[in-house]
Design an enzyme around this catalytic site. Structure first.
Site, short mmCIF file in Angstrom:
data_model
loop_
_atom_site.label_atom_id
_atom_site.label_comp_id
_atom_site.label_asym_id
_atom_site.label_seq_id
_atom_site.Cartn_x
_atom_site.Cartn_y
_atom_site.Cartn_z
N ARG A 80 3.30 13.27 -8.60
CA ARG A 80 3.35 12.32 -9.71
C ARG A 80 2.00 12.29 -10.41
NH1 ARG A 80 5.65 6.44 -8.30
NH2 ARG A 80 3.80 6.17 -7.04
N GLY A 127 2.63 3.78 1.41
CA GLY A 127 3.17 4.09 2.73
C GLY A 127 3.78 5.48 2.81
N ARG A 147 -2.00 -1.31 -9.99
CA ARG A 147 -0.83 -2.15 -10.24
C ARG A 147 -1.25 -3.61 -10.31
NH1 ARG A 147 2.90 1.11 -6.89
NH2 ARG A 147 1.72 3.00 -6.51
N GLY A 203 0.83 -1.22 0.00
CA GLY A 203 0.00 0.00 0.00
C GLY A 203 0.85 1.25 0.00
N LYS A 246 4.14 12.09 -3.44
CA LYS A 246 5.03 11.03 -2.95
C LYS A 246 5.98 11.66 -1.95
CE LYS A 246 7.91 7.37 -4.92
NZ LYS A 246 8.41 6.80 -6.18
N ASP A 276 4.23 -4.83 -7.52
CA ASP A 276 3.57 -3.58 -7.11
C ASP A 276 4.13 -2.40 -7.89
OD1 ASP A 276 5.90 -4.31 -5.50
OD2 ASP A 276 5.63 -2.37 -4.53
N ASN A 277 5.18 -2.64 -8.66
CA ASN A 277 5.77 -1.57 -9.47
C ASN A 277 5.50 -1.76 -10.95
OD1 ASN A 277 6.75 -0.38 -7.16
ND2 ASN A 277 8.79 -1.28 -7.33
N ASP A 283 8.75 6.25 7.49
CA ASP A 283 8.38 7.58 7.96
C ASP A 283 7.43 8.32 7.02
OD1 ASP A 283 10.03 8.08 5.85
OD2 ASP A 283 11.55 9.21 6.96
N GLY A 284 7.12 7.69 5.89
CA GLY A 284 6.19 8.32 4.95
C GLY A 284 6.80 9.46 4.16
P1 AMP Z 1 8.82 1.03 -3.46
O1 AMP Z 1 10.20 0.54 -3.19
O2 AMP Z 1 8.75 2.48 -3.74
O3 AMP Z 1 8.11 0.24 -4.49
O4 AMP Z 1 8.02 0.83 -2.10
C1 AMP Z 1 7.68 -0.42 -1.58
C2 AMP Z 1 6.75 -0.26 -0.41
O5 AMP Z 1 7.39 0.38 0.69
C3 AMP Z 1 5.50 0.55 -0.69
O6 AMP Z 1 4.44 -0.02 0.04
C4 AMP Z 1 5.87 1.91 -0.16
O7 AMP Z 1 4.74 2.67 0.17
C5 AMP Z 1 6.67 1.54 1.08
N1 AMP Z 1 7.62 2.60 1.47
C6 AMP Z 1 8.76 2.94 0.83
N2 AMP Z 1 9.38 3.95 1.46
C7 AMP Z 1 8.62 4.29 2.52
C8 AMP Z 1 8.72 5.27 3.56
N3 AMP Z 1 9.74 6.12 3.64
N4 AMP Z 1 7.73 5.31 4.49
C9 AMP Z 1 6.70 4.44 4.42
N5 AMP Z 1 6.54 3.51 3.48
C10 AMP Z 1 7.49 3.42 2.53
MG MG Z 2 6.46 0.91 -5.44
#
Ligand code: AMP
Ligand code: MG
Length: 502
Positions: free
Chosen positions: A186, A102, A193, A100, A123, A262-263, A135-136
């Protein structure tokens, strides 16, 4: 860190006429989240042409209101809340049922004059119920990389999410080191996805899966709405778009780096620019990503991995298929096999065009592969190798000494075969024009992206980013003053590893 420091007064942000079709889906699809204001929102880049294309009326909106909007300090829809999407996914082959958004959330959707619908997503806008231990937030470096590379991909004619804005937050984020924080805006045809389908299939939530199927078809593939078997029709449609997309990646030497399910989008757009890279010298199984230790997502593995991911989509959709599971699986396998044929065709078309061929045939495959072998054996830069070909169309022109092919012993014999083949392709001027349109001069080379990031992060200097954007937004048009942007890295500039920095 948000909330720890008092934020300045938040300006009244514009509503932008956003629609909320995704937020209107059942609760299982998302979480509504309150904004997490940042200490000092500052807009450092706005994509004017994209804002215009989207029909966003930003003229006359104050600077602070724009900064607050694009830093996620306030949300223009859903009663002032942002929308975080639910999804799951296979990460490096392992299924993770709870991913999800995050560190991202939707503001809503715009519908353009032409009736096209786009998600507007932030983002790095703060934590959501899907953040797990994160940390979002996002660091400025990865935000710049995504902005530059996605806009370059768009200019190269490759389907992709796009970037509308960068806002810095005035806060720091802690990764291996401390970095300035930023939020990327974005824009995507949607953020659905493969992992969105997997999410509901894994939970046995048939109702949501059906709703998602209908929503995805209405949004991306209305032409199949009347198909007899909707899940299979959707699978076939996504396979075709993804096969076309991956062929386009291959033709510019793009390595995504994290092709988790998910990507990978349902729309067929490139999404999630993490440890992505453009290949310098040609090496078929080249890997840059520091987290890809097995080379799962190597350049040459991308078609195979795309098919693996699409097989996961097929499994999720099978839950919905009419008739017995066995018959449905058999039908799905047939559709999945269509990926290989489709990819082979798109690859031949894209790579043939790079050699100036208008209608490349199966018999042209060896000519293409032999050129790649020339590049590989002599360690020649992929982009420069193809871009130099226009100077070799006619024999007398090649008197121009070209350093690109220095030391490539097999080049001369290959050149003879190529020229022979070009005899069927019309006038040399026309061939040269086609070569120029198919072979970019400027791509977001890894060392140039790193330079732009370094300068912005360490000195607050966004000039290198702007200059790089200027080069890559017209990738086929060689221009004075941008010479160094067309060159491969010097030995001491080569980037060997890329990091996702999340
Ligand atoms: P990604 O590597 O961008 O495809 O992210 C994989 C998962 O990790 C997704 O669910 C993102 O929302 C979560 N995620 C990545 N970085 C963070 C962050 N700094 N804080 C919270 N969730 C994250
Ligand atoms: Mg992703």
């Amino acid at each position: 860190m948000s909330g720890a420091v008092k934020t300045s007064v938040i300006a009244a942000i514009p509503a932008l006429g956003l629609e909320q079709s995704y937020a209107a889906l059942p609760e299982s699809f998302h979480a509504l989240v309150a904004p997490s204001p940042v200490r000092a929102a500052k807009l450092v880049r706005l994509n004017g042409p994209l804002a215009e294309k989207l029909g966003l009326e930003l003229d006359g909106v104050g600077e602070q209101a724009l900064a607050d909007l694009f830093a996620g300090n306030a949300a223009p829809g859903n009663g002032g809340r942002l929308v975080a999407m639910a999804y799951s996914g296979h990460q490096f082959g392992q299924f993770n049922p709870g991913l999800g958004d995050g560190r991202a959330a939707l503001l809503g959707e715009v519908v353009t004059k032409d009736g096209e619908r786009f998600d507007i997503q932030l983002k790095g806008s703060g934590p959501t119920p899907f953040s797990r231990r994160g940390d979002g937030r996002a660091a400025l470096g990865p935000v710049i990389r995504e902005y530059v590379v996605s806009e370059a991909m768009h200019a190269l004619g490759i389907p992709t999410t796009r970037s509308l804005a960068i806002a810095t937050t005035g806060e720091m984020v802690i990764r291996e080191q401390i970095h300035p924080g930023a939020v990327l805006t974005r824009v995507a045809a949607s953020h659905l996805r493969i992992g969105t389908f997997q999410h509901f299939a894994a939970r046995g939530d048939i109702q949501s899966l059906k709703t998602l199927l209908d929503y995805a078809i209405a949004r991306h593939y209305p032409q199949i709405e009347t198909a007899e078997n909707l899940p299979l029709a959707l699978l076939g449609a996504v396979i075709d778009r993804q096969a076309s997309l991956i062929a386009k990646w291959m033709a510019v030497g793009f390595i995504h780096g994290v092709m988790n399910t998910d990507n990978m989008t349902i729309s067929g757009e490139t999404i999630d620019y993490g440890p992505c890279a453009f290949m310098d010298h040609y090496e078929h199984y080249k890997v840059y990503s520091s987290i890809d230790q097995q080379g799962r997502y190597a350049y040459g593995a991308q078609p195979m991995i795309a098919k693996w991911n699409l097989t996961r989509l097929a499994e999720a959709l099978l839950v919905l298929a009419d008739g017995g599971q066995e018959a449905a699986a058999e039908a799905a396998v047939k559709v999945l096999d269509g990926f290989d044929t489709a990819f082979a065709g798109y690859w031949l078309e894209a790579m043939g065009a790079k050699l100036g061929l208008t209608a490349p045939a199966e018999t042209d495959r060896p000519l293409i592969l032999d050129f790649l072998t020339v590049l590989h054996k002599a360690g020649i830069d992929f982009t420069s190798g193809f871009a130099a070909l226009e100077t070799f169309v006619v024999e007398k022109e090649s008197g121009v000494f070209d350093t690109v092919f220095e030391g490539a012993e097999d080049f001369e014999p290959w050149l003879e075969k190529w020229r022979k083949r070009l005899e069927a392709e019309g006038k040399s001027n026309a061939i040269r024009d086609r070569l120029r349109r198919a072979n970019p001069v400027y791509i977001p080379r890894n060392h140039l992206v790193e330079e732009a990031i370094r300068e912005a992060e360490h000195s607050g200097n966004f000039e290198p980013m702007e200059k790089l954007l200027q080069a890559v937004s017209k990738p086929f048009e060689r221009r004075e003053g941008l010479e160094r942007y067309a060159l491969p890295p010097q030995p001491d500039e080569v980037v060997h590893r890329t990091f996702c920095g999340t």
